[in-house]
Design a protein around this motif. Structure first.
Motif, PDB file in Angstrom:
ATOM      1  N   LYS A   1       1.033   3.008 -12.417  1.00 14.24           N
ATOM      2  CA  LYS A   1      -0.094   2.652 -11.559  1.00 14.24           C
ATOM      3  C   LYS A   1       0.191   1.282 -10.948  1.00 14.24           C
ATOM      4  O   LYS A   1       0.373   0.308 -11.658  1.00 14.24           O
ATOM      5  N   ALA A   2       0.217   1.218  -9.620  1.00 12.05           N
ATOM      6  CA  ALA A   2       0.540  -0.052  -8.973  1.00 12.05           C
ATOM      7  C   ALA A   2      -0.718  -0.738  -8.471  1.00 12.05           C
ATOM      8  O   ALA A   2      -0.777  -1.968  -8.410  1.00 12.05           O
ATOM      9  N   LEU A   3      -1.720   0.056  -8.079  1.00 13.21           N
ATOM     10  CA  LEU A   3      -2.980  -0.532  -7.626  1.00 13.21           C
ATOM     11  C   LEU A   3      -4.118   0.206  -8.307  1.00 13.21           C
ATOM     12  O   LEU A   3      -4.124   1.437  -8.372  1.00 13.21           O
ATOM     13  N   ASP A   4      -5.067  -0.537  -8.815  1.00 18.01           N
ATOM     14  CA  ASP A   4      -6.150   0.072  -9.560  1.00 18.01           C
ATOM     15  C   ASP A   4      -7.488  -0.390  -8.994  1.00 18.01           C
ATOM     16  O   ASP A   4      -7.927  -1.505  -9.262  1.00 18.01           O
ATOM     17  N   ASN A   5      -8.086   0.440  -8.174  1.00 22.83           N
ATOM     18  CA  ASN A   5      -9.416   0.180  -7.626  1.00 22.83           C
ATOM     19  C   ASN A   5      -9.541  -1.204  -6.980  1.00 22.83           C
ATOM     20  O   ASN A   5     -10.288  -2.065  -7.432  1.00 22.83           O
ATOM     21  N   ILE A   6      -8.790  -1.389  -5.922  1.00 21.73           N
ATOM     22  CA  ILE A   6      -8.789  -2.672  -5.216  1.00 21.73           C
ATOM     23  C   ILE A   6      -9.897  -2.703  -4.165  1.00 21.73           C
ATOM     24  O   ILE A   6     -10.008  -1.791  -3.348  1.00 21.73           O
ATOM     25  N   ASN A   7     -10.705  -3.749  -4.191  1.00 20.80           N
ATOM     26  CA  ASN A   7     -11.705  -3.973  -3.153  1.00 20.80           C
ATOM     27  C   ASN A   7     -11.500  -5.363  -2.579  1.00 20.80           C
ATOM     28  O   ASN A   7     -11.453  -6.329  -3.324  1.00 20.80           O
ATOM     29  N   LEU A   8     -11.360  -5.433  -1.267  1.00 20.55           N
ATOM     30  CA  LEU A   8     -11.088  -6.736  -0.663  1.00 20.55           C
ATOM     31  C   LEU A   8     -11.486  -6.723   0.802  1.00 20.55           C
ATOM     32  O   LEU A   8     -11.283  -5.729   1.498  1.00 20.55           O
ATOM     33  N   GLU A   9     -12.086  -7.818   1.244  1.00 21.90           N
ATOM     34  CA  GLU A   9     -12.362  -7.963   2.675  1.00 21.90           C
ATOM     35  C   GLU A   9     -11.603  -9.169   3.172  1.00 21.90           C
ATOM     36  O   GLU A   9     -11.734 -10.255   2.619  1.00 21.90           O
TER      37      GLU A   9
ATOM     38  N   ASP B   1     -10.638 -13.849  -6.656  1.00 24.04           N
ATOM     39  CA  ASP B   1     -10.658 -13.926  -5.203  1.00 24.04           C
ATOM     40  C   ASP B   1     -11.570 -15.095  -4.890  1.00 24.04           C
ATOM     41  O   ASP B   1     -12.784 -14.966  -4.923  1.00 24.04           O
ATOM     42  N   GLU B   2     -10.981 -16.268  -4.666  1.00 24.06           N
ATOM     43  CA  GLU B   2     -11.810 -17.465  -4.567  1.00 24.06           C
ATOM     44  C   GLU B   2     -11.309 -18.391  -3.475  1.00 24.06           C
ATOM     45  O   GLU B   2     -10.147 -18.354  -3.100  1.00 24.06           O
TER      46      GLU B   2
END
Lengths: 277, 363
Positions: free
Chosen positions: B21-29, B229-230
């Motif tokens: 698994k390389a990405l697991d439920n990524i959320n980003l704007e 994410d800051e």
């Protein structure tokens, strides 16, 4: 004397009339067992110097001697290549076999060494770089740091007396870099292998016995890292930077705080600041 | 909002023993104008993530919206990948390895040509792009890319992306393998491109001290997930957690932490060398009753005497405006819509002038 360069010049032919001297009248002695860091901006002659050490390039003028053998002596060139192991920049370009131990065995096999001894050397070399448990695996899925350690092991299996790392840490992440550097220092301390580490990262030079700065094919500075970094103004002029901590100390010094000289490491800086604040 | 990523997951070699698994439920704007830094271990998913943004990998789960283009696992409607790639430019690691043409000009022209632009427009863009990366167009255009130095080659490769005039520029380890001077040139270039070409920039780097010099926001990948994410100034409140993940923290933060540990009180907001310098001098002044100048103190580690010139600076040196090309060749009648802002501005000004004249004569 492990390495002896006497008035060495190397020029590349650009075309029939035009030549460029990558190394100019350079003389250098390196004692056996020394850890040397070699820095310089791109095009300063570092890699040319590295290739002169094991006869990949032959000097246009002057002589290069490795443990007394000149690279110009055709009969000695294979002894020299056994003595000087080189590891290059790109970890992906230095693997030839699909199984780790086959890859490490390639060097000694080519020297016609008997099987038992090869097995012993492969084990020893992998152990030295901390990769023994990977001996049956394939190198292609490994991290850059692991691949570079394998490349070092491949060179070690030939039992070199001098290890040249030609920007071997340049393509690695911070963790890979520190792995490779640690292995190089251990080999230097435990096996008394002379290490010549070429790098762009000034902080990698801090633990070296000797720091050599090349500029324009010549030696600009040669000394203990602390001494060399004291020449920060001159270093900047030849497109190099001092370690971050040294720069911070210099900036504070310029502002009027008295930190004294010789700050190159985090501990030095923190100790000094604790006295002052 | 430039880019919205929702519930994105990705697995390599799914349903095989090598499944990862390389990405697991990524959320980003990612917002317009962001200068985003992405950090994370090798193998944490950063590269897989940015390949999604450029449409190089199709999402397996979740979706991505880039300007008006939607990417998802659905087969239809087919996403317009050509439009996507003209808006999102991607500079890979060691981009100079991708140079292939026999002259610099041809190499840089490859991208814009594939966008289906007119040859005039392509020529214009190529010249602009080469100048923007700080190379002399007339000097380099007919040279083979392989004759150039490492830093120059990298700039040519970046020019090839800039020539597509992407609104979002993604760079993966842009300074890897360069010497300190070459690094500095590329960093200056990225800052320059932010204001003159691509308003939104995403940079992946292992060197946190480099990222803190320009990013306004930092995203941290760990174990296929986004863990932080800051805003840049806030991130290093978590410095212990970051170090536990095996990530580097800025040297200024490290030193500030060591000083705090030894009982010296320092402000919480130290991230860059400049922050640390100011704080130390402040403390020193308080303790010793001195008045050392904290604002005049500079961290000039990178103040190389021989600097890279932006094409504007070079134009100024040669006593011409940016629009006047060096060694004034025959002027092209450029009808391109997407010329750079500056050119457009001078053009509108010209138009207004003629209009005024016209109106004036009417009166």
């Amino acid at each position: 004397m492990a390495v002896l360069l006497d008035n060495v010049t190397y020029s590349y032919n650009i075309n029939d009339t035009h030549r460029v001297d990558a190394v100019k009248n350079l003389s250098l002695h390196i004692e056996e067992g020394t850890f040397v860091a070699l820095v310089g901006h791109n095009g300063s002659g570092k890699s040319t110097l590295a290739k002169l050490l094991n006869g990949l390039l032959l000097p246009t003028a002057g002589t290069v001697k490795i443990f007394g053998n000149s690279t110009l002596d055709g009969e000695k060139i294979f002894d020299i290549r056994k003595d000087v192991g080189m590891v290059f920049q790109n970890p992906d370009n230095q693997m030839i076999a699909s199984i780790v131990e086959d890859d490490i065995a390639f060097g000694p096999e080519n020297l016609g060494i008997e099987r038992k001894e090869i097995i012993r050397r492969v084990e020893w070399a992998l152990d030295k770089v901390g990769m023994l448990e990977y001996r049956k695996r394939t190198p292609f899925k490994m991290s850059g740091g692991q691949k570079q350690r394998l490349a070092i092991a491949g060179v070690l299996a030939i039992m070199p007396k001098i290890l040249v790392l030609d920007e071997s840490t340049a393509m690695l992440d911070p963790q890979g870099r520190s792995e490779v550097l640690k292995v190089a220092h251990e080999l230097n301390k435990q096996e008394r292998i002379t290490v010549i580490h070429i790098t762009h990262f000034m902080e990698e030079a801090l633990d070296a016995d000797r720091l050599i700065v090349l500029n324009d094919g010549k030696i600009a500075f040669d000394g203990a890292p602390k001494e060399v970094f004291a020449h920060y103004e001159e270093l900047k002029k030849i497109k190099l930077a001092v370690p971050w901590e040294t720069q911070l100390a210099i900036s504070l010094q310029k502002a009027g705080m008295d930190l004294g000289e010789g700050i190159v490491k985090e501990e030095d800086l923190v100790d000094k600041l604790c006295q002052l604040l | 909002m430039s880019i919205i990523v929702k519930n994105l997951s990705f697995t390599y070699s799914a349903k095989t023993p090598y499944e990862k698994k390389a990405l697991d439920n990524i959320n980003l704007e990612i917002n317009d104008g962001d200068f985003l830094g992405i950090i994370g271990h090798t193998g944490s998913g950063k590269s897989t993530f940015i390949q999604h943004i450029n449409g190089l990998i199709k999402p397996q789960e979740g979706e991505i919206e880039i300007f008006d283009i939607k990417l998802s696992s659905a087969r239809r409607p087919k996403a317009d990948l050509r439009a996507l790639r003209s808006q999102v430019g991607m500079v890979f690691q060691y981009p100079e390895y991708q140079l292939f043409a026999d002259t610099v000009e041809k190499d840089v022209a490859f991208g814009p040509k594939n966008l289906g632009l007119s040859s005039e427009e392509v020529a214009d863009r190529v010249r602009h792009a080469i100048e923007m990366v700080g190379l002399d167009y007339e000097m380099v255009k007919d040279r083979a890319p392989f004759e150039l130095s490492g830093g120059q080659k990298r700039r040519v490769a970046i020019a090839g992306i800039i020539a597509m005039q992407p609104k979002v520029l993604i760079l993966d380890e842009p300074t890897a393998g360069l010497d300190p001077f070459g690094k500095e040139q590329i960093l200056n270039l990225i800052k320059y491109l932010k204001t003159h070409c691509s308003p939104t920039i995403v940079v992946i780097s292992h060197d946190i001290d480099e990222i803190t010099r320009f990013a306004n926001r930092i995203v941290v990948f760990n174990d296929s997930k986004i863990v932080y994410d800051e805003p840049m100034q806030q991130l290093f409140k978590h410095s212990r957690q970051l170090q536990d993940m095996g990530l580097d923290i800025p040297r200024a933060v490290k030193i500030a932490n060591s000083l705090r540990y030894r009982g010296i009180e320092l402000s919480e907001d130290i991230v860059t060398a400049e922050d640390l310098l100011r704080e130390i001098i402040d403390k020193y002044n308080q303790k010793h009753g001195t008045e050392l100048d904290k604002d005049g103190c500079v961290f000039d580690m990178y103040d190389f005497s021989q600097k890279w010139l932006t094409s504007e600076e070079r134009a100024a040196l040669e006593g011409r405006t940016l629009e006047q090309k060096p060694q004034a060749k025959k002027q092209r009648s450029s009808k391109s819509k997407t010329l750079r802002e500056k050119t457009v501005k001078t053009k509108t000004v010209k138009k207004v002038n003629t209009k005024e004249k016209f109106e004036g004569s009417e009166k």
